[in-house]
Write a protein that holds these residues in place. Structure first.
Motif, short mmCIF file in Angstrom:
data_model
loop_
_atom_site.label_atom_id
_atom_site.label_comp_id
_atom_site.label_asym_id
_atom_site.label_seq_id
_atom_site.Cartn_x
_atom_site.Cartn_y
_atom_site.Cartn_z
N ARG A 10 82.30 12.21 6.63
CA ARG A 10 81.77 12.93 5.47
C ARG A 10 80.34 13.37 5.82
O ARG A 10 79.59 12.64 6.45
CB ARG A 10 81.75 12.03 4.24
CG ARG A 10 81.44 12.74 2.93
CD ARG A 10 81.70 11.79 1.75
NE ARG A 10 81.69 12.51 0.48
CZ ARG A 10 80.62 12.57 -0.33
NH1 ARG A 10 79.49 11.94 -0.01
NH2 ARG A 10 80.69 13.25 -1.47
N LYS A 11 79.99 14.59 5.42
CA LYS A 11 78.63 15.08 5.65
C LYS A 11 78.12 15.73 4.38
O LYS A 11 78.72 16.68 3.86
CB LYS A 11 78.58 16.09 6.80
CG LYS A 11 77.18 16.59 7.11
CD LYS A 11 76.25 15.47 7.55
CE LYS A 11 74.85 15.99 7.84
NZ LYS A 11 73.94 14.92 8.30
N VAL A 12 77.01 15.22 3.88
CA VAL A 12 76.38 15.73 2.67
C VAL A 12 74.96 16.14 3.01
O VAL A 12 74.20 15.36 3.62
CB VAL A 12 76.36 14.67 1.56
CG1 VAL A 12 75.69 15.23 0.30
CG2 VAL A 12 77.78 14.20 1.24
N TYR A 13 74.59 17.35 2.63
CA TYR A 13 73.22 17.84 2.82
C TYR A 13 72.50 17.83 1.48
O TYR A 13 73.07 18.25 0.46
CB TYR A 13 73.22 19.26 3.39
CG TYR A 13 73.74 19.36 4.80
CD1 TYR A 13 72.95 18.99 5.88
CD2 TYR A 13 75.03 19.83 5.05
CE1 TYR A 13 73.44 19.09 7.18
CE2 TYR A 13 75.52 19.93 6.34
CZ TYR A 13 74.71 19.55 7.41
OH TYR A 13 75.19 19.64 8.68
N THR A 14 71.27 17.38 1.49
CA THR A 14 70.44 17.40 0.29
C THR A 14 69.31 18.39 0.50
O THR A 14 68.64 18.37 1.55
CB THR A 14 69.84 16.01 0.01
OG1 THR A 14 70.91 15.06 -0.12
CG2 THR A 14 69.02 16.02 -1.26
N THR A 15 69.12 19.30 -0.44
CA THR A 15 68.07 20.30 -0.30
C THR A 15 66.70 19.63 -0.28
O THR A 15 66.49 18.57 -0.90
CB THR A 15 68.12 21.32 -1.45
OG1 THR A 15 68.04 20.62 -2.69
CG2 THR A 15 69.41 22.12 -1.40
N ARG A 16 65.78 20.25 0.42
CA ARG A 16 64.48 19.63 0.69
C ARG A 16 63.66 19.39 -0.57
O ARG A 16 62.98 18.38 -0.69
CB ARG A 16 63.70 20.53 1.66
CG ARG A 16 62.37 19.94 2.10
CD ARG A 16 61.73 20.82 3.14
NE ARG A 16 60.45 20.28 3.60
CZ ARG A 16 59.67 20.88 4.48
NH1 ARG A 16 60.03 22.04 5.01
NH2 ARG A 16 58.52 20.33 4.84
N GLN A 20 69.70 18.29 -5.26
CA GLN A 20 71.00 18.95 -5.22
C GLN A 20 71.67 18.69 -3.87
O GLN A 20 71.06 18.80 -2.82
CB GLN A 20 70.84 20.45 -5.44
CG GLN A 20 72.18 21.19 -5.47
CD GLN A 20 71.99 22.67 -5.75
OE1 GLN A 20 70.88 23.12 -6.03
NE2 GLN A 20 73.08 23.42 -5.67
N GLN A 21 72.95 18.35 -3.92
CA GLN A 21 73.68 18.03 -2.72
C GLN A 21 74.79 19.04 -2.45
O GLN A 21 75.41 19.57 -3.37
CB GLN A 21 74.30 16.63 -2.82
CG GLN A 21 73.27 15.50 -2.85
CD GLN A 21 73.92 14.14 -2.82
OE1 GLN A 21 75.05 13.95 -3.29
NE2 GLN A 21 73.22 13.16 -2.25
N THR A 22 75.02 19.29 -1.15
CA THR A 22 76.10 20.14 -0.71
C THR A 22 77.00 19.33 0.21
O THR A 22 76.53 18.78 1.21
CB THR A 22 75.59 21.38 0.04
OG1 THR A 22 74.73 22.14 -0.83
CG2 THR A 22 76.74 22.25 0.51
#
Length: 255
Positions: A10-16, A20-22
């Motif tokens: 699983r890979k989740v990106y969080t805006t700087r 908010q997560q993608t």
């Protein structure tokens, strides 16, 4: 024997500047056997590039595990990653990534030179690969003197020179015309037939049909897994096209 194992990645990106997560990858699991040629396809934004970055150790998953043989890629210390990539992985990129001020010979040999390989071992390692890829006559030239197809075969030779366990190719035919694409895919098939394991991300149905297996990624998950088996390449290409109708054709092409 499995050479690559991906477990519940699983890979989740969080805006700087916000929380908010993608979610780029949701729950990806698959294995690649030693000597397989696997293509990964999916629409833009499906997560396939994120997956390739994780397989290449350029990014780490938020959860899950990736193994190359008996080695867990997710547990390699940051300070050891560059050495691991150099010794275990070979990379082929869409834009070749060759050094224009280096000759073809020096571009191919660069990984060995950086590893401190004795000089007397360089040419014996180089010549068989250059001959197999049809670029032996270009060794004294510079990349800007070559066609796109020749440059990409130089990049493949550079990836192979360290005898990696796994070749990772990112849209390797994306910058090539149809003739050069055919030559490159023929080279990949020849390399794979000799036992080299290849994982290739591609938008191209033609490129994917050269593989022995295609993984389709949609919304961060493995949507479908298609094996070529005894099918002809033409029949397999039709099967790949049919599978793409289930995914939706946006962002994909048949070149």
């Amino acid at each position: 024997m499995s050479i690559l194992t991906v477990k519940h990645v699983r890979k989740v990106y969080t805006t700087r500047f916000s929380s908010q997560q993608t979610v780029a990858l949701e729950d990806v699991s698959f294995t690649v056997q030693a000597g397989e040629f696997v293509a990964i396809m999916g629409e833009s934004g499906s997560g396939k590039t994120t997956l390739l970055n994780i397989l290449s150790t350029l990014d780490r998953p938020s959860a899950g595990e990736v193994w190359l043989g008996e080695r867990s890629l997710t547990s390699i210390p940051e300070r050891e990653l560059a050495r691991f990539r150099h010794e275990q992985l070979g990379f082929v990129f869409q834009d070749f990534n060759l050094l224009d001020n280096f000759s073809v010979r020096d571009n191919i040999l660069l990984p060995l030179v950086l590893a401190g390989t004795p000089e007397h071992r360089l040419e014996p390692a180089l010549l068989p690969i250059a001959e197999d890829l049809g670029i032996a006559a270009q060794l004294g030239k510079f990349p800007y003197e070559l066609s796109g197809g020749q440059q990409q075969r130089v990049a493949v030779a550079r990836a192979l020179i360290t005898q990696p366990r796994l070749i990772l190719a990112d849209e390797p035919t994306g910058a090539l015309d149809s003739r050069a694409t055919g030559q490159l895919l023929e080279a990949f098939s020849h390399i794979n037939a000799a036992g080299q394991t290849i994982v290739m991300v591609t938008h191209s149905v033609s490129a994917a049909s050269a593989a022995g297996r295609v993984l389709f990624i949609r919304d961060g998950r493995v949507f479908h897994d298609l094996y070529r088996g005894a099918q002809s390449r033409a029949a397999f290409q039709e099967a790949v096209m049919h599978s793409l109708t289930l995914l939706g054709r946006e962002g994909l092409h048949a070149d």
